[in-house]
Design a protein around this motif. Structure first.
Motif, mmCIF file in Angstrom:
data_model
loop_
_atom_site.group_PDB
_atom_site.id
_atom_site.type_symbol
_atom_site.label_atom_id
_atom_site.label_comp_id
_atom_site.label_asym_id
_atom_site.label_seq_id
_atom_site.Cartn_x
_atom_site.Cartn_y
_atom_site.Cartn_z
ATOM 1 N N GLY B 144 -10.448 -38.842 -4.635
ATOM 2 C CA GLY B 144 -10.240 -39.242 -3.241
ATOM 3 C C GLY B 144 -10.599 -40.706 -3.024
ATOM 4 O O GLY B 144 -9.906 -41.433 -2.297
ATOM 5 N N VAL B 147 -7.835 -43.018 -4.253
ATOM 6 C CA VAL B 147 -6.719 -43.086 -3.288
ATOM 7 C C VAL B 147 -7.113 -43.951 -2.084
ATOM 8 O O VAL B 147 -6.331 -44.800 -1.632
ATOM 9 C CB VAL B 147 -6.316 -41.655 -2.841
ATOM 10 C CG1 VAL B 147 -5.251 -41.710 -1.760
ATOM 11 C CG2 VAL B 147 -5.804 -40.858 -4.028
ATOM 12 N N THR B 173 -3.766 -38.075 2.723
ATOM 13 C CA THR B 173 -5.068 -38.355 2.084
ATOM 14 C C THR B 173 -6.160 -37.583 2.813
ATOM 15 O O THR B 173 -7.062 -37.007 2.199
ATOM 16 C CB THR B 173 -5.373 -39.869 2.139
ATOM 17 O OG1 THR B 173 -4.243 -40.579 1.647
ATOM 18 C CG2 THR B 173 -6.592 -40.226 1.322
ATOM 19 N N TRP B 177 -8.881 -34.826 1.628
ATOM 20 C CA TRP B 177 -10.311 -35.101 1.794
ATOM 21 C C TRP B 177 -11.014 -33.969 2.553
ATOM 22 O O TRP B 177 -12.131 -33.571 2.209
ATOM 23 C CB TRP B 177 -10.514 -36.440 2.505
ATOM 24 C CG TRP B 177 -11.940 -36.874 2.398
ATOM 25 C CD1 TRP B 177 -12.872 -36.897 3.394
ATOM 26 C CD2 TRP B 177 -12.604 -37.300 1.203
ATOM 27 N NE1 TRP B 177 -14.081 -37.303 2.888
ATOM 28 C CE2 TRP B 177 -13.937 -37.554 1.550
ATOM 29 C CE3 TRP B 177 -12.196 -37.475 -0.117
ATOM 30 C CZ2 TRP B 177 -14.869 -37.988 0.619
ATOM 31 C CZ3 TRP B 177 -13.130 -37.899 -1.053
ATOM 32 C CH2 TRP B 177 -14.444 -38.151 -0.675
#
Lengths: 99, 194
Positions: B144, B147, B173, B177
């Protein structure tokens, strides 16, 4: 899910509310663990609180409360297989019965 | 060749392709973590004794608060884009990145203490499943962060050329998350409290 600015501003208020509730539930989870319940009771209480917290994250932060049917369908299928997966260990009980 | 439906919704699903894609990916992630939770149940039910109090509850609780906080900053980063506030988006996305880094630093201290005491995955069944579950979760945190770093760095320029697609990318995203946060919400009581 919304894209209208007025709706987004309303959503921001719900994000903050959920954040506060998640904090409160985290404290309750830790406090409940101090009571030293019997193991089955402790597991039940902890998993109920975790499920409530998880539902808030999925429903509000991940916008699952207002999603399209395609996503609900995929998740329903996942849930079925997830439950099957969790219950696979129960088959070991059958082994013990057999031998 | 242009990938279709990156902004507008597909008529049949009512979703842009990225969103359907991330949800299908998350479905596979549910099965991955589900298999490990199932393993945990199998090991715990089969054990004559299960250790209790091996992990630091305050540290685990702090990490829970950090991850929940990062979920809020993540969703606010997306909401800021929808409100056309680029400055706040950057602030919230950077905040999410920093909170993720703090989570990993805490985990580093936690791991170091256990490994220093000889309590590695080889020590017993509890530590084997603890390192497997939290290690895999930690790798997801790192993923994460990679990204997020991309969208804070080179990926950010898309906001000028295609703001709607950029907002969709941040939304995707965010969905990933929040899932990472959701997994921790279950890991914390299962490993630290029960």
């Amino acid at each position: 899910m919304h894209s209208d600015p007025a709706e987004i501003k309303k959503s921001v208020r719900s994000y903050i509310t959920v954040f506060v509730m998640l904090m409160v539930f985290t404290v309750i989870t830790v406090a409940a663990s101090r009571f030293h319940f019997a193991v089955p009771m402790a597991i039940t209480v902890a998993l109920i609180i975790a499920t409530l917290k998880g539902s808030m994250v999925a429903g509000v932060f991940m916008h699952l409360l207002h999603e399209k049917r395609a996503i609900y369908g995929a998740l329903l299928l996942t849930l079925v297989f997830f439950i099957v997966l969790l219950f696979i260990p129960l088959l070991t009980i059958l082994d013990r019965v057999r031998y | 060749m242009n990938i279709p439906y990156t902004v507008e919704a597909r008529p049949d699903t009512g979703l842009h392709n990225g969103k359907l894609g991330i949800w299908l990916f998350l479905a596979s992630e549910v099965m991955l973590f589900g298999a490990l939770f199932s393993t945990y149940i199998l090991l715990r039910v089969g054990a004559l004794e299960w250790p209790h109090g091996e992990l630091s509850v305050p540290l685990g609780m702090i990490n829970t608060i950090i991850l929940i906080g990062s979920s809020v900053t993540m969703v606010m980063a997306w909401a800021s884009l929808k409100l056309n506030d680029w400055g706040k988006h950057r602030l919230y996305l950077s905040g999410t990145f920093v909170l993720a880094a703090i989570f990993l630093v805490n985990k580093y201290f936690e791991y170091s203490e256990h490994l220093g005491n000889g309590e590695g995955p080889w020590h017993d069944t509890f530590f084997a499943i603890y390192f497997t579950l939290t290690g895999l979760h930690g790798l997801h945190i790192v993923g994460g962060m990679v990204v997020m770093a991309y969208f804070l760095g080179p990926g950010a320029k898309m906001w000028k050329t295609n703001p709607d697609q950029f907002a969709n990318r941040i939304e995707i995203t965010g969905l990933y998350w929040h899932f990472v946060d959701l997994v921790w919400i279950f890991l914390f009581p299962v490993l630290y409290l029960l």
